[in-house]
Design a protein around this motif. Structure first.
Motif, PDB file in Angstrom:
ATOM      1  N   TRP A   1       3.664 -19.974  -0.795  1.00 14.21           N
ATOM      2  CA  TRP A   1       4.126 -20.888  -1.643  1.00 14.21           C
ATOM      3  C   TRP A   1       4.740 -22.296  -1.225  1.00 14.21           C
ATOM      4  CZ3 TRP A   1       2.359 -21.537  -6.599  1.00 14.21           C
ATOM      5  CH2 TRP A   1       1.102 -20.426  -7.340  1.00 14.21           C
ATOM      6  N   ASN A   2       5.946 -21.919  -0.215  1.00 14.43           N
ATOM      7  CA  ASN A   2       6.880 -22.836   0.344  1.00 14.43           C
ATOM      8  C   ASN A   2       5.277 -24.387   0.657  1.00 14.43           C
ATOM      9  OD1 ASN A   2       9.349 -24.333   0.430  1.00 14.43           O
ATOM     10  ND2 ASN A   2       8.944 -23.337   1.991  1.00 14.43           N
ATOM     11  N   SER A   3       5.018 -23.216   1.584  1.00 16.62           N
ATOM     12  CA  SER A   3       4.353 -24.084   2.935  1.00 16.62           C
ATOM     13  C   SER A   3       3.328 -24.890   1.477  1.00 16.62           C
ATOM     14  CB  SER A   3       3.383 -23.204   3.466  1.00 16.62           C
ATOM     15  OG  SER A   3       2.439 -23.579   3.778  1.00 16.62           O
TER      16      SER A   3
ATOM     17  N   THR B   1       1.489 -14.480  -7.004  1.00 15.33           N
ATOM     18  CA  THR B   1       2.278 -14.730  -8.279  1.00 15.33           C
ATOM     19  C   THR B   1       2.932 -14.114  -8.535  1.00 15.33           C
ATOM     20  OG1 THR B   1       0.614 -16.454  -8.592  1.00 15.33           O
ATOM     21  CG2 THR B   1       1.725 -16.134 -10.092  1.00 15.33           C
ATOM     22  N   GLU B   2       2.420 -12.888  -8.975  1.00 15.76           N
ATOM     23  CA  GLU B   2       3.069 -11.927  -9.745  1.00 15.76           C
ATOM     24  C   GLU B   2       3.974 -10.775  -8.616  1.00 15.76           C
ATOM     25  OE1 GLU B   2       3.221 -11.491 -12.654  1.00 15.76           O
ATOM     26  OE2 GLU B   2       1.685 -13.367 -13.048  1.00 15.76           O
ATOM     27  N   THR B   3       3.281  -9.380  -8.901  1.00 11.04           N
ATOM     28  CA  THR B   3       4.968  -8.764  -7.939  1.00 11.04           C
ATOM     29  C   THR B   3       4.576  -9.294  -6.460  1.00 11.04           C
ATOM     30  OG1 THR B   3       2.371  -7.297  -8.191  1.00 11.04           O
ATOM     31  CG2 THR B   3       4.291  -6.786  -9.398  1.00 11.04           C
ATOM     32  N   ASP B   4       3.300  -9.477  -5.986  1.00  7.70           N
ATOM     33  CA  ASP B   4       3.557  -9.242  -4.747  1.00  7.70           C
ATOM     34  C   ASP B   4       3.385 -11.851  -4.504  1.00  7.70           C
ATOM     35  OD1 ASP B   4       2.260  -7.430  -3.554  1.00  7.70           O
ATOM     36  OD2 ASP B   4       0.128  -8.171  -4.817  1.00  7.70           O
ATOM     37  N   PHE B   5       4.612 -11.545  -5.501  1.00 10.01           N
ATOM     38  CA  PHE B   5       5.122 -13.125  -4.813  1.00 10.01           C
ATOM     39  C   PHE B   5       5.814 -13.603  -2.801  1.00 10.01           C
ATOM     40  CE2 PHE B   5       8.729 -16.083  -4.755  1.00 10.01           C
ATOM     41  CZ  PHE B   5       7.865 -17.300  -5.010  1.00 10.01           C
ATOM     42  N   ASP B   6       5.036 -14.374  -2.888  1.00 13.02           N
ATOM     43  CA  ASP B   6       5.059 -14.399  -1.456  1.00 13.02           C
ATOM     44  C   ASP B   6       5.614 -16.010  -1.146  1.00 13.02           C
ATOM     45  OD1 ASP B   6       5.030 -15.238   1.479  1.00 13.02           O
ATOM     46  OD2 ASP B   6       4.878 -12.748   1.733  1.00 13.02           O
ATOM     47  N   PHE B   7       7.372 -16.197  -1.551  1.00 10.04           N
ATOM     48  CA  PHE B   7       8.184 -17.448  -1.096  1.00 10.04           C
ATOM     49  C   PHE B   7       7.641 -18.166  -0.331  1.00 10.04           C
ATOM     50  CE2 PHE B   7      11.593 -20.353   0.712  1.00 10.04           C
ATOM     51  CZ  PHE B   7      11.657 -20.550  -0.257  1.00 10.04           C
TER      52      PHE B   7
ATOM     53  N   HIS C   1       9.316 -17.298 -10.549  1.00 15.51           N
ATOM     54  CA  HIS C   1       9.117 -17.818  -9.443  1.00 15.51           C
ATOM     55  C   HIS C   1       9.786 -18.860  -8.950  1.00 15.51           C
ATOM     56  CE1 HIS C   1       8.182 -13.328  -9.100  1.00 15.51           C
ATOM     57  NE2 HIS C   1       6.714 -13.626  -9.310  1.00 15.51           N
ATOM     58  N   LYS C   2      10.036 -19.971 -10.597  1.00 10.72           N
ATOM     59  CA  LYS C   2      10.047 -21.007  -9.989  1.00 10.72           C
ATOM     60  C   LYS C   2      11.470 -21.442  -9.713  1.00 10.72           C
ATOM     61  CE  LYS C   2       7.279 -22.603 -14.139  1.00 10.72           C
ATOM     62  NZ  LYS C   2       7.136 -23.828 -15.439  1.00 10.72           N
ATOM     63  N   ILE C   3      12.366 -20.181 -10.155  1.00  9.42           N
ATOM     64  CA  ILE C   3      14.114 -20.135 -10.074  1.00  9.42           C
ATOM     65  C   ILE C   3      14.163 -20.445  -8.148  1.00  9.42           C
ATOM     66  CG2 ILE C   3      14.709 -18.174  -9.648  1.00  9.42           C
ATOM     67  CD1 ILE C   3      16.920 -20.859 -11.133  1.00  9.42           C
ATOM     68  N   HIS C   4      13.477 -19.834  -7.258  1.00 10.35           N
ATOM     69  CA  HIS C   4      13.005 -19.861  -6.170  1.00 10.35           C
ATOM     70  C   HIS C   4      13.277 -21.063  -5.383  1.00 10.35           C
ATOM     71  CE1 HIS C   4      13.035 -15.126  -5.851  1.00 10.35           C
ATOM     72  NE2 HIS C   4      11.381 -15.273  -6.998  1.00 10.35           N
ATOM     73  N   PHE C   5      12.649 -21.989  -5.741  1.00  8.69           N
ATOM     74  CA  PHE C   5      12.520 -23.177  -5.428  1.00  8.69           C
ATOM     75  C   PHE C   5      12.781 -24.785  -5.612  1.00  8.69           C
ATOM     76  CE2 PHE C   5       8.230 -21.070  -5.186  1.00  8.69           C
ATOM     77  CZ  PHE C   5       7.173 -21.106  -3.588  1.00  8.69           C
TER      78      PHE C   5
ATOM     79  N   MET D   1      12.934 -27.781 -14.078  1.00  7.07           N
ATOM     80  CA  MET D   1      13.965 -26.531 -13.288  1.00  7.07           C
ATOM     81  C   MET D   1      15.475 -27.208 -14.012  1.00  7.07           C
ATOM     82  SD  MET D   1      13.009 -29.056  -9.411  1.00  7.07           S
ATOM     83  CE  MET D   1      11.616 -28.151  -8.709  1.00  7.07           C
ATOM     84  N   MET D   2      16.089 -28.008 -14.325  1.00  5.99           N
ATOM     85  CA  MET D   2      16.527 -27.733 -15.221  1.00  5.99           C
ATOM     86  C   MET D   2      17.501 -26.560 -15.972  1.00  5.99           C
ATOM     87  SD  MET D   2      17.209 -31.606 -15.394  1.00  5.99           S
ATOM     88  CE  MET D   2      18.531 -32.016 -16.482  1.00  5.99           C
ATOM     89  N   ASP D   3      16.336 -26.845 -17.190  1.00  6.46           N
ATOM     90  CA  ASP D   3      16.187 -25.431 -18.079  1.00  6.46           C
ATOM     91  C   ASP D   3      16.313 -23.640 -16.750  1.00  6.46           C
ATOM     92  OD1 ASP D   3      15.419 -24.424 -20.429  1.00  6.46           O
ATOM     93  OD2 ASP D   3      13.227 -24.422 -20.034  1.00  6.46           O
ATOM     94  N   TRP D   4      15.472 -24.054 -15.941  1.00  8.99           N
ATOM     95  CA  TRP D   4      15.121 -22.731 -15.457  1.00  8.99           C
ATOM     96  C   TRP D   4      16.920 -22.339 -14.790  1.00  8.99           C
ATOM     97  CZ3 TRP D   4      12.398 -18.366 -15.548  1.00  8.99           C
ATOM     98  CH2 TRP D   4      11.497 -18.718 -16.326  1.00  8.99           C
ATOM     99  N   GLU D   5      16.850 -22.944 -14.205  1.00 10.56           N
ATOM    100  CA  GLU D   5      18.605 -23.043 -13.541  1.00 10.56           C
ATOM    101  C   GLU D   5      19.529 -22.443 -14.775  1.00 10.56           C
ATOM    102  OE1 GLU D   5      21.599 -24.524 -10.751  1.00 10.56           O
ATOM    103  OE2 GLU D   5      19.983 -26.126 -11.304  1.00 10.56           O
ATOM    104  N   GLN D   6      19.361 -23.638 -15.817  1.00 14.26           N
ATOM    105  CA  GLN D   6      20.340 -23.493 -17.219  1.00 14.26           C
ATOM    106  C   GLN D   6      20.083 -21.713 -17.614  1.00 14.26           C
ATOM    107  OE1 GLN D   6      22.770 -25.394 -18.170  1.00 14.26           O
ATOM    108  NE2 GLN D   6      23.471 -24.556 -20.107  1.00 14.26           N
TER     109      GLN D   6
END
Length: 2048
Positions: A1019-1021, A1010-1016, A1073-1077, A1107-1112
């Motif tokens: 998480w995507n899987s 989650t933190e520094t070792d975030f792996d997209f 990291h939500k913005i990645h999704f 999602m709207m909030d994070w993209e905003q």
């Protein structure tokens, strides 16, 4: 007082209860209830169907059942105490009941009846189970039948498969997933086979011993019909093998008396046998049932003298055969008895009797004959399968009938140990005897006895056949006069075993004399001992016996006298020195042959076996005897198994050193013999021997020694056959070793125990040595190792008797560990090794946890190796399945945790890898096995296992790889159909395991990535997995039955909610990291929110706000969220997801969240947009998936398309829907609309070379290429839709492009295309469509229609009523509104559907074209109805007080103009109304417009004749002038004068002075125009039409005279009268208006606009309010109507449409004394079409019989718009006499004429139309035509002709011609020609009356003949000869264009004509269409091929109607193409009226 129940807890409702008391619980019969309390005959409780609803019900309505109650109290659960299968049947039948009814509704009748049958069977079987009277076997059988039927029904109804074990439903919690998977497979197979369900747990590994199933034939003799024998008979049945030429069964004997009945009365209905033990191989042989019939009686049937009556001989009679192969198929399918008739044949030559059955089979008919009488055996056969015990169990009735068991000759395939048998089958073959000095040959009878050693005859040791008792003697049948008889008769000798030795057979031969005494004289005998001296029995062979002479005096008392003699040649060789002085002398010339076959389990014919059993007699031959044992047959060995084994071990004990190895080999041979399937059942005999009879206490030492020696030799020997045999015999060798050691230990109190243990240890060392050898280069060694591994697991149980579990496990581990790894051995050895491991796992040893701890590591090691290399996956999965099964059953033991830990470490990773590989190859079965293994393992894991697993990963990379693997496997599990759809139990269990596992793993994911070792990627899987999980079809509980849903929820809960909570919490853990999704996960999350589960939606929808909030935050907007959400929403909703509640919830939740945000406004706007989009998408989906109509689908699509374009600007979606809409139009053949739709996409493209990607069906190409392709396609669609004008600009655009590129080839092509379009415009026929305004009111309409109004472009030929019906069928719930007023709010907001429909008139944009004189009418026609955006309709009303004398003073017009959003035609056939404008037109303005339009019309028409645009035919001008002048004379515009030139009116309306002056000027202009017109008419009129011209002049004078006082200066003659021109204003015409009262039966009318000049709709000068009722000429002379229809007398003359030449004046002639105020006859060119009635009942359309009704419904009747070139119906012309009066026709004639016009019933017609077949008039309701009939019937003499419907002619009708009535003055006019009264179905009326195509529909009077003839052809036609009869034209297509006379000569051609306006449109339409050729009748001259082609057939008529005389006038040809004029038929001029009427009437009657 209500008290809780103690015992009464559960019951079934026996009678329905309606709950009619307070708190009563409604119950249906058959429901089950749970009882909570009771009180005075009432219970309180709940129904199990609705457990939440409590209530009371009568106690006597409930049948109580025993039940188990758990958790007593408020939340107690009750389970009925009954067999689980009974419960299942009950629940299943309830589930099937509703589905069963649906089958009938869906027309699946076959399955409906099958299922009903199965349901009845289940009810019956359930009843049997509940009865409690069945034995255990019967209960098991009933359960088997029930489960087969349940599974069959579930399969066929698409329900879930039920996994079972022993017929019981298994609980998935109690078994491992692997076992559950296997049970599903087994249940699936049993369903597919629909056969008996074997135990669902199949043997897992190794070779299963499949027992061959024996077959049995049940045979029953029903009767033997014969009438010529008259004697007792014996019938022998047997089975015969034709290929081998031998009998294979015993014989079944039936003894019958001379009447054909059984000789023994007890045998009645019991003459049956069972032929047993036939193998599958036997069933494939060429088998026959052979029946030999032997009679008992005289020697010769036909000679009573031959032999005395008291002597009876067995004599052959006949034979019958039946081929088994021929009947086997039917017997197999039938599964019950089936009758057959066997014909009995007699033998022609008794010498060939032994072959008679073969001759019959071979059909050697010369050797047998059928008796004259009907001789036949009637038998029934049935095929049975299974062993005898099973047969007895399943068919008890058969065995109760005294069944005769008839065995095979010899042993069956499988010899059962208890089968003791001692039968000798003897066949009397043949004999050769001397004549003995007699002149004739002998009649020889053989008698046989069985004698014991002491000479005693053995009793009952001879059996002729089964079914009859044994006897002591046997008499053969006698062959007449034969010294070499051939018998071939088989006899069974069941001799007791103790009497066999020493017994012999004696055969006595007698000659049966046929003389009076009939003696049987003995002349010889033969004998044979049954056993030889060496102890063996008689061999199975043919034996030739010596015949010894004797006579009647010979005595056999001393049998020793002949037993010393040799019986046969072998015997003679054995004792050559036989003294010759004995009393019996051998007859050397005579011989006797028998054959024997021994079937005995006690006697042997083998010398070697006998020598072994008597080895002590030959001590020196022991080695040889032991060596020869291998050559003894298996049957002999198993028969003497115990004796042989005893002998071997005695020999072993006698001399171990010398005989040990040989005895060991013999033992191995016998053990391996028992592995043969034939002797497999003797293994229990061997086991019993070892346990109870074996006594070799010392044998184990030698056996171990020999076995070890064999093992040690295996490395050196090349030939290893004997070693391999020893390996295969390992199991029984160890049994002998262990039992021997036990016996020794028992005898010695356990001595030498250590030696024994060490010898076993050494033996295992040798075994390991053998297995460790490298066998890659030695095939023999490989086979040895394989044999050893196969046998190895079988010795564990024996070792466990001597060693502890741990010791045995150590032995096994060492042995398995000694095997080389997979890398070093070949594939075949892999298989053997794994099979050995599999059998180890399946063994009893592995079930001990102590042994598993030792063995599991080595087993897992080998499996791990194989899985790593992906080899032998199926075997490995089987081993794993067994391990998991054992672990699951032992899961309570503490050791299991350790074992699971071991498996997780060794297997989990490799299992995942294996599954990924298998899934990539789509190997379904392997995938299923491994998935079940993985799920088993995961299910066994607990917290500690997961903790250890996650802790064991060395690095995060390893953990990441593991997580990716397991998530990928889970995803594939849900994507791939690893388990079939109906494996619901398996699928739910899988989901449960997955969700549990994910909950364990998600914490590791959050913690590590989650933190520094975030792996997209991880998480995507994870998110993808969660989304797939929630969307699984098996978890969508909403689509399954409530009972099943409750069961799932009780067991697992809603797993979607569990996963949704998990998903939401993980999303929240993501943080920044939500913005990645975004936007990647928007689509998947949207899919989750669309799942119809409220809780899931509530959890997941707020994520979109996140999602709207994070993209905003990141981008300052949320464009990506917006774009992706809209994109995905479209595809998902169209897939069927989402609903109205989702739309509301979506908006509610998001708006609530957005309220607090700074970006609130844009957010709210976006959410609102999305909800609106959803609304449209849901409407679109509902339209598409339902059986909705084209209009709805198109409307939805257009609505959605526009939304994408205008509101949210999504071009790609917009283009997608363009293509969907285009496809819809193409499917509906709306080609013009399809072209316009595609044009939208084309307009988005530019002529550029920009590359475009692949999209939809377009390949990657440049923008230029795509636009070119689209243009070509659009042009093609415009062409198909006949909209060439729209295609031409595109052609030019393409041409421009091609020219700029110098692509001259394409340029040439497109220019030619453009030219061809111009040709098509001028030549091809096109219909003008009708337009209808539709209002959709009420909230029940789809969103895109709700409370909106549209204008729709009708289909070809579609009239208002057809359109209205179409709309009502599209909206079946809608109600048609009965008024035109705009609805109020109550209707707009109500939950209903209201439709408001009426016709409207287009207001064309292109006025310039329409006002040009020289533009062809075909061109104008297009611009009148295309590119139209404005439409209008008029409603007449009275403003202020109504003037009774002249209603025109107060008659106003309310004109509504509708403006659409888009022009029609366009991308849809209808568009929404954008704007409404309402204006009121005053009466004066109306009058001005009407007169002005009529003047323009007259001026244009006259101009055509003046400029010589029309040549030769002036019908059109005649009609037009006649219509205006005649109307003026009889009222016409006079009413306008009265109304508006009155002083009072002028005084009251000073502001109208200018308009009044304008009206006066227009009237003066009209008189002038009429004068010019009459002058032109006089110039061109045909001499024969002079009477008409004279009439016009006279009427014009009357008109001028009546208007003289109003306008002075009109006294001068007009040019028509004086021959000179009159200035404008010098002629005045008087006009008679029509009474407004008549408007009650008419449509609304609207004033003309400027386009009127191009649109001639009426030739009378009627007002806009005119009824234009003139579909019939009604000339009256003052008569008054008598019926209520007198109203119609107020109708004035209405003139026809001059646009359609040849039509008679459409005038309603009123009685001159009855003229009343009416609306003016100055017809507008905008008269409304007759088909428009806004929601009024169809009967309102001018029904003549109900006039009063409509006086109160004026508004309903006045909804018609202005008429657009509505063609008027033509009618019959008046026969005009000198005085201008009409003749009074005979009533009969009128009936004859009108009869043929009466329409038949047509569902598309209104009541009015059915009453009177009316043609379209102007804007009226066709009232003139429709209301005329009663008037006609009242005034028969005044009516010229009935109205004519616009339909094609009936076959056989004749033409009516104006010429027929216009004779030179003074002639008596002829009667109307007779018309056939034949009826034919009336097809739907064509819709578009404005189309010039309608040349034959009565709308174009010029082109109408026969029934639609008006003032007919004013041509130069001659009248027929008096003698001519009118020709019958049955072939309508071949009817000539003119009527013709037989003597008429061909006339010169007409001059060419130049057409313009409507006339040209009509004529061009005639030219354009080709005419089908038909042969003409004999009297008809066929049309010249050079003639213009005929009009196309109407769509409602199957044949092309005739073009008759009237059309002929206008069918012009070019001047240089002469053609013959067709002749016309008519009556002679001189005939009187009466005679004409009579002839016509008689002709009509004849036709009828």
């Amino acid at each position: 007082m209500w008290t809780p129940t103690e015992e009464e807890k559960y019951g079934v409702v026996t009678c329905s209860f309606r709950g009619s008391v307070p708190q009563g619980l409604v119950l249906e019969i058959g429901e089950t209830v749970q009882i909570l309390e009771k009180c005075e005959g009432w219970y309180r409780g709940v129904s199990t169907k609705k457990p939440n609803v409590k209530g009371i019900f009568p106690a006597n309505y409930i049948h109580l059942k025993k039940a188990i109650v758990s958790n007593r109290g408020q939340y107690e659960t009750v389970v009925p105490l009954e067999d689980s299968i009974v419960t299942e049947v009950t629940a299943t039948l309830q589930e099937w009941a509703s589905l069963w009814k649906q089958l009938y509704v869906k027309h699946k009748v076959d399955l409906f009846y099958k299922l009903r049958h199965v349901m009845n069977e289940l009810i019956d079987l359930r009843r049997q189970l509940l009865s409690g009277h069945l034995t255990q076997d019967q209960v098991r059988e009933v359960k088997r039948h029930i489960t087969v039927r349940l599974d069959w029904g579930n399969e066929h109804l698409g329900l879930d498969l039920v996994p079972r074990k022993d017929f019981e439903v298994v609980d998935s919690d109690q078994i491992s997933v692997s076992d559950l998977y296997k049970m599903h497979l087994s249940s699936r197979q049993s369903v597919q086979q629909s056969t008996s369900q074997v135990d669902t747990m199949r043997p897992r590994h190794g070779e299963t011993c499949r027992m061959p199933v024996p077959h049995h034939f049940f045979l029953s003799l029903k009767s033997f019909t014969y009438n010529t024998i008259g004697e007792d008979t014996d019938v022998f049945f047997s089975l015969y093998d034709m290929r081998e030429g031998k009998q294979i069964s015993e014989r079944f004997l039936v003894r019958l008396n001379k009447n054909g009945g059984p000789r023994n009365p007890e045998k009645i209905e019991r003459m049956c046998a069972l032929f047993t033990d036939l193998s599958s191989k036997d069933m494939k042989r060429d088998l026959y049932i052979v029946a030999h019939v032997i009679r008992i009686g005289r020697m010769l049937l036909n000679d009573s003298k031959k032999g005395p009556a008291h002597l009876h001989y067995r004599r052959p009679y006949g034979c019958a055969v039946l081929s088994i192969l021929d009947v086997l198929q039917s017997l197999t399918e039938l599964k019950e008895e089936k009758d057959f008739v066997l014909k009995v044949y007699t033998c022609n030559n008794e010498g060939e009797w032994s072959q008679i059955h073969e001759n019959i089979i071979r059909k050697s008919s010369a050797k047998y004959s059928a008796p004259s009488a009907s001789h036949g055996l009637i038998i029934s056969l049935q095929l049975l399968r299974g062993d005898m015990e099973q047969i007895r169990r399943e068919n008890p009735m058969i065995f109760s009938r005294g069944l005769a068991i008839t065995r095979k000759l010899g042993f069956p395939d499988v010899i059962m140990p208890g089968d003791i048998r001692n039968d000798l089958y003897l066949t009397l073959e043949k004999g050769d005897f001397e004549r003995g000095g007699k002149s004739v040959q002998k009649n020889i009878e053989v008698t046989m006895y069985v004698l014991y050693a002491d000479g005693e005859i053995l009793k009952d040791c001879i059996s002729l056949g089964s079914g009859e008792p044994n006897r002591s003697s046997y008499h053969s049948f006698v062959l007449y006069h034969s010294n070499s008889p051939r018998w071939g008769e088989i006899v069974k000798l069941p001799i007791p075993i103790d009497r066999f030795r020493g017994s012999h057979l004696r055969f006595e031969f007698r000659h049966c004399s046929t003389k009076d005494k009939g003696e049987k004289k003995l002349f010889g005998f033969a004998f044979s001992p049954l056993m030889r001296d060496d102890g063996t029995t008689l061999s199975d062979d043919i034996h030739e016996l010596y015949v010894y002479k004797c006579d009647e005096n010979s005595t056999f008392n001393n049998h020793a006298l002949y037993l010393g003699l040799p019986c046969c040649k072998e015997d003679y060789n054995g004792c050559p020195n036989v003294p010759s002085s004995l009393i019996f002398q051998r007859s050397t010339k005579e011989s006797f042959f028998i054959s024997t076959q021994l079937s005995s389990t006690k006697l042997t014919q083998n010398v070697d076996l006998l020598a072994l059993l008597k080895w002590k007699a030959f001590p020196d031959r022991i080695m040889d005897i032991l060596g020869r044992l291998r050559h003894v047959s298996g049957e002999e060995i198993v028969k003497f198994l115990q004796d042989i084994l005893d002998t071997l071990f005695v020999i072993l004990d006698d001399n171990t050193e010398k005989y040990g190895l040989l005895v060991f080999q013999s033992l191995v041979f016998i053990i391996n013999l028992l592995r043969d399937i034939k002797y497999f059942h003797f293994r229990p005999v061997m086991d019993t021997y070892i346990q109870k009879h074996f006594a070799g206490a010392l044998a184990y030492k030698e056996l171990i020694r020999c076995l070890k020696w064999y093992m040690d030799c295996s490395a050196e020997l090349i030939r290893q056959d004997h070693i391999q045999e020893a390996m295969r015999a390992l199991e029984y060798l160890f049994k002998f070793i262990v039992q021997s050691r036990i016996l020794y230990s028992r005898a010695t109190c356990g001595m030498e125990e250590e030696q024994f243990r060490s010898s076993i240890q050494e033996l295992f060392h040798s075994i390991r040595f053998v297995l460790s050898l490298d066998s890659r280069n030695s095939e023999t060694l490989l086979f040895t190792q394989a044999a050893l591994l196969n046998s190895f697991p079988t010795i564990f149980d024996e070792l466990l008797q001597m060693f502890t579990v741990q010791e045995v496990a150590e032995f096994v581990r060492g042995t398995l560990g000694s095997m080389p790894s997979t890398v070093h051995i070949g594939q075949s050895m892999d298989v053997v090794k794994l099979q050995s491991i599999a059998r180890t796992v399946d063994s009893r040893l592995f079930s001990f946890s102590e042994s598993r701890r030792i063995l599991l590591p080595v087993v897992l090691h080998h499996i791990h190796l194989h899985l790593r290399q992906q080899k032998e996956l199926l075997i490995c999965s089987g081993i794993l399945g067994s391990i998991f099964s054992i672990v699951k059953t032992s899961s309570l033991e503490a050791d299991v945790l350790e074992e699971v830990e071991m498996m997780v470490e060794s297997l989990l990773d490799v299992l995942l890898q294996t599954l990924l590989t298998i899934m990539s190859k789509s190997h379904a079965q392997e995938a299923g096995e491994y998935v079940s293994c993985l799920l088993s393992l995961l299910r066994q894991m607990c917290d500690t296992h997961y903790q250890h697993l996650l802790d064991n990963f060395q690095s995060k990379d390893e953990l990441k790889e593991f997580l990716l693997k397991i998530f990928c496997v889970f995803r594939n599990l849900m994507k791939m159909s690893v388990f079939p759809r109906d494996w619901m139990v398996m699928r739910l269990l899988t989901s449960n395991v997955i969700v549990t596992t994910v909950q364990y793993l998600s914490s590791a994911l959050h913690k590590n990535f989650t933190e520094t070792d975030f792996d997209f990627k991880v998480w995507n899987s994870y998110f993808s997995l969660a989304v797939l999980f929630i969307n699984q079809p098996s978890l969508q509980l909403e689509i399954i039955t409530s009972a099943k849903r409750k069961k799932i929820l009780d067991k697992y809960g809603d797993m979607r909610v569990m996963m949704a909570y998990e998903l939401f919490s993980m999303w929240q853990n993501l943080g920044e990291h939500k913005i990645h999704f975004i936007p990647g996960m928007i689509g998947p999350f949207l899919g989750v929110t669309l799942v119809p589960q409220p809780e899931v939606r509530n959890i997941m929808i707020p994520i979109f706000h996140d999602m709207m909030d994070w993209e905003q935050r990141k981008n300052g907007n949320f464009k990506q969220v917006e774009a992706e959400l809209i994109d995905k929403l479209d595809s998902m909703v169209s897939e069927g997801k989402g609903d109205e509640s989702y739309r509301e919830l979506f908006g509610l939740l998001l708006l609530e969240k957005i309220e607090q945000e700074t970006w609130r406004e844009t957010g709210i706007s976006f959410v609102t947009s999305v909800t609106r989009l959803m609304e449209r998408l849901l409407d679109y989906r509902d339209c598409m998936k339902g059986e909705e109509t084209e209009n709805k689908k198109v409307g939805c699509t257009v609505n959605l398309m526009n939304f994408y374009k205008s509101e949210i600007n999504k071009e790609e979606m917009y283009i997608r829907y363009i293509h969907k809409l285009c496809d819809m139009h193409l499917q509906a053949e709306n080609y013009t609309e399809a072209a316009f739709t595609l044009l939208l996409y084309c307009e988005l493209l530019q002529w550029e070379e920009r590359p475009l990607r692949e999209f939809l069906h377009y390949p990657p190409q440049t923008e230029w290429q795509r636009k070119e392709g689209l243009c070509r396609k659009i042009i093609h669609y415009f062409s198909k839709g006949k909209s060439w004008e729209f295609g031409i600009p595109l052609c030019r655009e393409l041409a421009c492009q091609y020219e700029s590129l110098y692509d001259y080839q394409s340029l040439s092509w497109i220019r030619k295309m453009e030219a061809s379009y111009y040709d098509s415009i001028m030549e091809q026929q096109r219909l003008e469509p009708e337009f209808f305004r539709v209002g959709f009111y009420g909230r029940k309409f789809p969103f895109f229609l709700r409370n909106k109004e549209y204008v729709c472009r009708g289909h070809d030929y579609e009239r208002l009523e057809a359109f209205q019906q179409r709309m009502l069928s599209e909206f079946p719930q809608a109600v048609a509104m009965q008024h035109p007023n705009h609805p109020d709010d109550t209707i707009l907001q109500c939950d209903a559907q209201y439709l408001q429909i009426y016709a409207v008139t287009p207001i064309p944009d292109c006025m310039d074209v329409l006002q040009m004189d020289r533009v062809p009418d075909r061109v104008k026609s297009f611009y009148r109805v295309n590119n139209v955006r404005k439409f209008r309709y008029d409603r007449p009303f009275h403003k202020g007080p109504k003037d009774k004398e002249n209603e025109f003073k107060s008659l106003w017009i309310e004109r509504t103009t509708l403006t659409l959003t888009h022009s029609l035609p366009g991308i849809s056939r209808w568009f929404e109304v954008e704007r409404r404008e309402l204006v009121e037109v005053s009466p004066l303005e109306n009058a001005i417009q009407v007169v002005e339009n009529k003047n323009q019309e007259l001026r244009a028409l006259i101009g055509q004749y003046q400029h010589k645009q029309v040549h030769g035919n002036i019908n059109l001008l005649s009609m037009c002038l006649n219509g205006v002048i005649d109307a003026a004379v009889n009222g016409g515009i006079a009413r306008y004068q009265e109304a508006f030139f009155d002083k009072d009116y002028i005084t009251k309306h000073p502001g109208d002075a200018e308009k009044i002056a304008q009206l006066k000027e227009l009237m003066q202009e009209q008189v002038h125009i009429l004068g010019v017109g009459l002058a032109v008419h006089e110039k061109f009129v045909h001499p024969e039409m002079r009477p008409l011209h004279k009439k016009l002049i006279d009427q014009f004078q009357m008109m001028r005279a009546s208007l003289y006082h109003e306008f002075p200066g009109l006294d001068k003659l007009s040019p028509a009268c004086s021959g000179s021109s009159t200035p404008r204003g010098s002629v005045l015409a008087s006009h008679s208006p029509v009474s407004p009262e008549s408007l009650k039966m008419t449509h609304r009318h609207s004033p003309m606009n400027l386009m009127g000049t191009g649109r001639h709709s009426s030739s009378s000068l009627s007002s806009h309010a005119s009824s234009e009722a003139g579909n019939m000429v009604m000339l009256g002379d003052g008569s008054v109507g008598e019926a209520p229809e007198d109203l119609y007398h107020h109708m004035q003359l209405a003139s026809p449409n001059p646009r359609y030449q040849g039509s008679v004046t459409n005038v309603s002639v009123l009685s001159s004394s009855q003229a009343s105020p009416s609306s003016s006859s100055l017809s507008s060119t905008h008269s409304a079409p007759s088909q428009m009635i806004a929601s009024a009942p169809s009967s309102a359309r001018g029904s003549p019989s109900l006039p009063d009704k409509y006086r109160h419904a004026r508004e309903m009747m006045l909804l018609l718009p202005t008429h657009r070139d509505r063609p008027s119906s033509a009618m019959y012309p008046a026969a005009i006499l000198e005085n201008g009066q009409l003749p009074n026709f005979q009533p009969a004639l009128f009936q004859q004429v009108i009869g043929a016009c009466k329409p038949c019933s047509d569902p598309n017609l209104s009541v009015a139309e059915k009453a009177v077949p009316a043609a379209p008039s102007s804007w009226s309701l066709d009232s003139g035509a429709r209301e005329a009939q009663p008037f006609l019937s009242a005034h028969m003499g005044r009516i010229l002709a009935p109205p004519v419907p616009p339909r094609s002619l009936l076959h056989g009708h004749y033409s009516l011609h104006f010429d027929t009535f216009h004779h030179p003055l003074g002639d008596t006019p002829p009667a109307l020609p007779a018309r056939t009264l034949r009826k034919s179905p009336l097809h739907p009326i064509p819709a578009s009356p404005t189309s010039p195509q309608s040349g034959l529909d009565g709308s174009n009077s010029t082109l109408s003949g026969s029934a639609s003839s008006g003032v007919s052809s004013l041509s130069e036609s001659n009248f027929g000869h008096p003698s001519e009869a009118p020709p019958r034209t049955d072939t309508m297509d071949s009817m000539p264009s003119q009527a013709w006379h037989a003597d008429e000569d061909l006339e010169p051609p007409y001059l060419p004509v130049h057409y313009s306006l409507s006339e040209s449109a009509v004529l061009d339409s005639i030219k354009a269409q080709p005419c089908r050729s038909h042969s003409a009748p004999g009297c008809v001259i066929p049309q010249d091929p050079m003639d213009p082609p005929a009009l196309p057939p109407k769509p409602y008529h199957p044949r092309l109607p005739a073009l008759e005389h009237d059309e002929g006038v206008l069918l012009r040809e070019e001047a240089d193409r002469p053609r013959g004029l067709h002749r016309k038929a008519s009556l002679p001029p001189g005939s009187t009226k009466e005679e004409q009427a009579r002839l016509a009437w008689e002709h009509g009657r004849g036709e009828q």
